[in-house]
Design a protein around this motif. Structure first.
Motif, PDB file in Angstrom:
ATOM      1  N   UNK A 267     -13.794 -33.216   0.070  1.00 22.60           N
ATOM      2  CA  UNK A 267     -12.756 -32.623   0.915  1.00 22.60           C
ATOM      3  C   UNK A 267     -12.636 -31.123   0.657  1.00 22.60           C
ATOM      4  N   UNK A 268     -12.831 -30.731  -0.590  1.00 24.48           N
ATOM      5  CA  UNK A 268     -12.754 -29.313  -0.949  1.00 24.48           C
ATOM      6  C   UNK A 268     -14.067 -28.569  -0.702  1.00 24.48           C
ATOM      7  N   UNK A 269     -15.095 -29.288  -0.262  1.00 16.27           N
ATOM      8  CA  UNK A 269     -16.371 -28.652   0.043  1.00 16.27           C
ATOM      9  C   UNK A 269     -17.121 -28.165  -1.171  1.00 16.27           C
ATOM     10  N   UNK A 270     -17.065 -28.941  -2.267  1.00 12.35           N
ATOM     11  CA  UNK A 270     -17.774 -28.536  -3.480  1.00 12.35           C
ATOM     12  C   UNK A 270     -19.267 -28.428  -3.216  1.00 12.35           C
ATOM     13  N   UNK A 271     -19.856 -27.306  -3.642  1.00 13.14           N
ATOM     14  CA  UNK A 271     -21.301 -27.102  -3.543  1.00 13.14           C
ATOM     15  C   UNK A 271     -21.886 -27.068  -4.945  1.00 13.14           C
ATOM     16  N   UNK A 272     -22.927 -27.862  -5.148  1.00 12.34           N
ATOM     17  CA  UNK A 272     -23.523 -27.969  -6.474  1.00 12.34           C
ATOM     18  C   UNK A 272     -24.059 -26.631  -6.974  1.00 12.34           C
ATOM     19  N   UNK A 273     -24.538 -25.782  -6.067  1.00 11.88           N
ATOM     20  CA  UNK A 273     -25.160 -24.530  -6.492  1.00 11.88           C
ATOM     21  C   UNK A 273     -24.154 -23.490  -6.979  1.00 11.88           C
ATOM     22  N   UNK A 274     -22.875 -23.748  -6.778  1.00  7.44           N
ATOM     23  CA  UNK A 274     -21.865 -22.813  -7.272  1.00  7.44           C
ATOM     24  C   UNK A 274     -20.842 -23.499  -8.181  1.00  7.44           C
ATOM     25  N   UNK A 275     -21.117 -24.750  -8.556  1.00  6.55           N
ATOM     26  CA  UNK A 275     -20.143 -25.536  -9.324  1.00  6.55           C
ATOM     27  C   UNK A 275     -20.487 -25.555 -10.807  1.00  6.55           C
TER      28      UNK A 275
ATOM     29  N   UNK B 247      -3.373 -17.932  -6.408  1.00  5.28           N
ATOM     30  CA  UNK B 247      -4.353 -16.926  -6.837  1.00  5.28           C
ATOM     31  C   UNK B 247      -4.513 -16.957  -8.348  1.00  5.28           C
ATOM     32  N   UNK B 248      -5.648 -17.518  -8.801  1.00  7.16           N
ATOM     33  CA  UNK B 248      -6.739 -18.095  -8.013  1.00  7.16           C
ATOM     34  C   UNK B 248      -6.319 -19.428  -7.379  1.00  7.16           C
ATOM     35  N   UNK B 249      -7.094 -19.869  -6.410  1.00  7.08           N
ATOM     36  CA  UNK B 249      -6.810 -21.149  -5.787  1.00  7.08           C
ATOM     37  C   UNK B 249      -7.111 -22.269  -6.783  1.00  7.08           C
ATOM     38  N   UNK B 250      -6.106 -23.091  -7.045  1.00  9.59           N
ATOM     39  CA  UNK B 250      -6.259 -24.226  -7.965  1.00  9.59           C
ATOM     40  C   UNK B 250      -5.836 -25.483  -7.214  1.00  9.59           C
ATOM     41  N   UNK B 251      -6.700 -26.494  -7.277  1.00  8.53           N
ATOM     42  CA  UNK B 251      -6.433 -27.758  -6.609  1.00  8.53           C
ATOM     43  C   UNK B 251      -6.399 -28.882  -7.643  1.00  8.53           C
TER      44      UNK B 251
END
Length: 345
Positions: free
Chosen positions: A59-67, A8-12
């Motif tokens: 794999x982490x499901x990155x979305x351009x509109x929120x990145x 928390x927060x999630x960090x990868x």
């Protein structure tokens, strides 16, 4: 393989390989909140880096509109794939100082550094070989990528307090990211645990070593629970590591001064060859040209510091700069202890 390194927060962390490079890999981090994904750094612009980076982000499901992407500094292993993000409409953030310096740097011919290094004794044939093998040039992004500039202490636009802190030294405008509530530090190349960050000379930046030590002191004043470096593994005690880095440069100044004292009138290249380097157990004659380039650059940062402090003098002879002690008695030690000016004692 993607690994979650904080809850928390999630960090990868995404390990991005750096082939044929002693750094071995880049740790790309993704900080995920409810509304934003912040990616930190990219890797070289080469297929192996691109594949590892985007496999991890997919794999982490990155979305351009929120990145969003944050670049800690201008080195190519951190910026090489920036256009991958720009072309997806992802905004790019970088320190204002670094962005302005980078734009000035790419407007200058690289041969200007060759001229400087030749004057410091770097052999011409090795300069040519260094240019041919330089990964920083071969895998750089094309210039002109848009940047949203971040000021020292400024918060990024997230639903989580993430502040950029200016830490010059490794580069003129290097910036770390700090989460004050969680006391997390994303240290880029400012603080590394397994290896020592290279502190080099830069155009019109005469005090890179002094800048770096000041930045380490600035970082040490922060409350930090965990630090996440850009390369290799993280250590458990960032304060102990910062102290070790400060001591390292104190010892290095001692070593370089003693090398100059033993070889008065030597060039910077000759001095670099006379001191210890940890490069795959190689001796100087077997260093690849690009390793000699970095070694000379770091040696120069220390020589400039010693000259600035009045410990050394220099002059030009046959087109090469020579160094010698400025006075006797011998140089006063600056390793850890009461005589160390870095520690402010």
């Amino acid at each position: 393989m993607v690994c979650q390194v904080w809850d928390r927060p999630a960090v990868y962390a995404i390990p991005v390989p750096l082939p044929d490079n002693p750094l071995k890999n880049l740790n790309v981090y993704l900080i995920r909140t409810e509304t934003r994904d912040l990616v930190i750094d990219t890797g070289f612009q080469r297929p192996e880096c691109r594949q590892a980076l985007w496999q991890g982000l997919d794999e982490l499901g990155l979305r351009a509109d929120r990145a969003m992407l944050f670049l800690t500094h201008l080195h190519t292993d951190h910026t090489g794939l920036v256009w991958d993000f720009v072309e997806r409409g992802i905004p790019v953030y970088m320190s204002r100082v670094e962005d302005l310096y980078y734009r000035q740097l790419i407007a200058r011919p690289f041969s200007a550094m060759d001229t400087l290094f030749a004057r410091e004794g770097f052999p011409p044939d090795e300069l040519r070989r260094q240019r041919e093998s330089n990964q920083g040039q071969r895998y750089a992004p094309r210039p002109g990528f848009p940047v949203l500039q971040v000021e020292d202490g400024e918060a990024l636009p997230m639903d989580l307090e993430v502040r950029g802190l200016l830490t010059p030294g490794h580069t003129p405008g290097h910036m770390v990211l700090y989460l004050p509530k969680e006391q997390l530090l994303f240290s880029g190349d400012h603080v590394l645990f397994d290896i020592t960050p290279n502190i080099s000379v830069w155009y019109e930046v005469p005090h890179s070593l002094s800048d770096y030590i000041d930045s380490l002191r600035k970082t040490r004043a922060l409350p930090i629970r965990r630090a996440f470096p850009a390369h290799r593994a993280a250590g458990s005690d960032v304060y102990e590591r910062i102290d070790a880095l400060i001591d390292h440069h104190g010892w290095r100044l001692d070593e370089i001064y003693q090398a100059v004292r033993t070889h008065p009138g030597a060039s910077a290249f000759q001095i670099a060859s006379a001191i210890h380097w940890s490069v795959r157990s190689m001796d100087w004659d077997h260093f690849p040209p690009h390793q000699k380039w970095f070694a000379l650059s770091e040696t120069l940062a220390h020589l400039y510091y010693l000259t600035e402090k009045g410990q050394l003098r220099h002059w030009e002879e046959d087109g090469v700069t020579r160094y010698a002690p400025a006075h006797e008695p011998p140089f006063v030690s600056v390793s850890s202890g009461e005589s160390n000016p870095f520690m402010g004692k």
